[in-house]
Design an enzyme around this catalytic site. Structure first.
Site, mmCIF file in Angstrom:
data_model
loop_
_atom_site.group_PDB
_atom_site.id
_atom_site.type_symbol
_atom_site.label_atom_id
_atom_site.label_comp_id
_atom_site.label_asym_id
_atom_site.label_seq_id
_atom_site.Cartn_x
_atom_site.Cartn_y
_atom_site.Cartn_z
ATOM 1 N NE ARG A 199 -1.054 0.607 4.763
ATOM 2 C CZ ARG A 199 -1.620 0.306 5.903
ATOM 3 N NH1 ARG A 199 -2.779 -0.280 5.924
ATOM 4 N NH2 ARG A 199 -1.025 0.580 7.029
ATOM 5 C CB THR B 150 -2.680 7.207 -2.189
ATOM 6 O OG1 THR B 150 -2.079 5.921 -2.463
ATOM 7 C CG2 THR B 150 -1.919 8.281 -2.955
ATOM 8 C CG ASP C 220 4.130 -4.208 9.534
ATOM 9 O OD1 ASP C 220 4.306 -5.359 9.071
ATOM 10 O OD2 ASP C 220 4.151 -3.191 8.822
ATOM 11 C CG ASP D 107 7.688 -4.650 10.514
ATOM 12 O OD1 ASP D 107 8.038 -4.957 9.353
ATOM 13 O OD2 ASP D 107 7.617 -3.469 10.919
HETATM 14 N N1 URA Z 1 -1.067 -4.244 7.970
HETATM 15 C C1 URA Z 1 -0.558 -4.752 9.118
HETATM 16 O O1 URA Z 1 0.405 -5.508 9.087
HETATM 17 N N2 URA Z 1 -1.134 -4.396 10.287
HETATM 18 C C2 URA Z 1 -2.196 -3.572 10.349
HETATM 19 O O2 URA Z 1 -2.682 -3.295 11.444
HETATM 20 C C3 URA Z 1 -2.715 -3.055 9.144
HETATM 21 C C4 URA Z 1 -2.133 -3.407 7.971
#
Ligand code: URA
Length: 229
Positions: free
Chosen positions: A122, A126, A220, A223
């Site tokens: 993403r 935007t 994330d 991560d």
């Molecule tokens: N992507 C992620 O890894 N965590 C989120 O909370 C939103 C998008």
């Protein structure tokens, strides 16, 4: 925040028509494993292992609509009737990077599946989906497809991925996610229209924050699985 009306809607895949359905896997093991994943103190090795266990539980539910065909089978005692998975083979499509964490457990459940790949990020300005890699069979006619993406946040990634699969003729698409945000589910439902899409999740969380992270979420997912590279 109240959950969208479609949460909890009957899950079974109809043999006619389409439209998006969502199945929230409501099970103590699912809740327990998701809670371990949410914990900020769960380190990557444990996170990967528990995510794999959770995906096996979600995958079992996600594959309830797999097509089968009747076959005859000879047991040591008698000839009887059974069911075999129908052709063409289902397709698993992890969305890179975090979707890779869901691939191995799904392949263990369905070793005969083929695997395609979509790289979608993403754009942080935007928040829209940008496809940077795509390796899919050209013709998906009659294929049942499983999109693997742990976090259904804004929905933009899954909207783009679902469009790509149906554009190649997919019969139906099941998205396997760990957590969804109501905002993303609503966006996906609007985009799906009457196409046959099922979303299987462990939980629908409260909301998206200003950075489009799911709250309370788990952070994330890429991560947490692989480190912040
Ligand atoms: N992507 C992620 O890894 N965590 C989120 O909370 C939103 C998008």
């Amino acid at each position: 925040m109240p959950l969208p009306g479609f949460v909890g809607r009957l899950f079974s895949r109809p043999h006619y028509g389409g439209g998006m359905r969502i199945h929230v896997a409501d099970h103590p093991l699912v809740s327990h494993k998701l809670t371990v994943l949410r914990d900020v103190d769960t380190a990557s090795p444990t996170f990967r292992e528990v995510a794999g266990e959770l995906v096996m539980l979600l995958g079992y539910e996600a594959m309830r609509g797999l097509s089968t065909e009747p076959v005859e089978v000879r047991t040591p005692l008698a000839l009887t009737r059974g069911q075999a998975l129908a052709r063409p083979r289902p397709l698993l499509v992890p969305v890179l990077r975090a979707g890779l964490g869901l691939l191995d457990p799904m392949m263990r459940l369905l070793p005969t599946a083929e695997v395609g790949f979509l790289g979608i990020v993403r754009d942080e300005q935007t928040l829209e989906a940008v496809t940077y890699a795509s390796r899919l069979p050209q013709d998906l006619s009659g294929r049942q497809c499983f999109l693997l993406d742990p976090m259904l946040a804004t929905g933009s990634t899954l909207v783009a991925a679902v469009d790509k699969l149906f554009a190649r003729g997919a019969k139906d698409v099941t998205a396997v996610c760990l957590i969804a945000a109501p905002e993303g589910l609503e966006r996906l439902e609007r985009a799906v229209g009457d196409r046959d899409v099922l979303v299987v999740v462990a939980a629908v969380d409260d909301h998206l924050n200003a950075n489009a992270y799911i709250v309370p979420g788990l952070g994330d997912a890429g991560d947490r699985l692989y480190g912040s590279v």
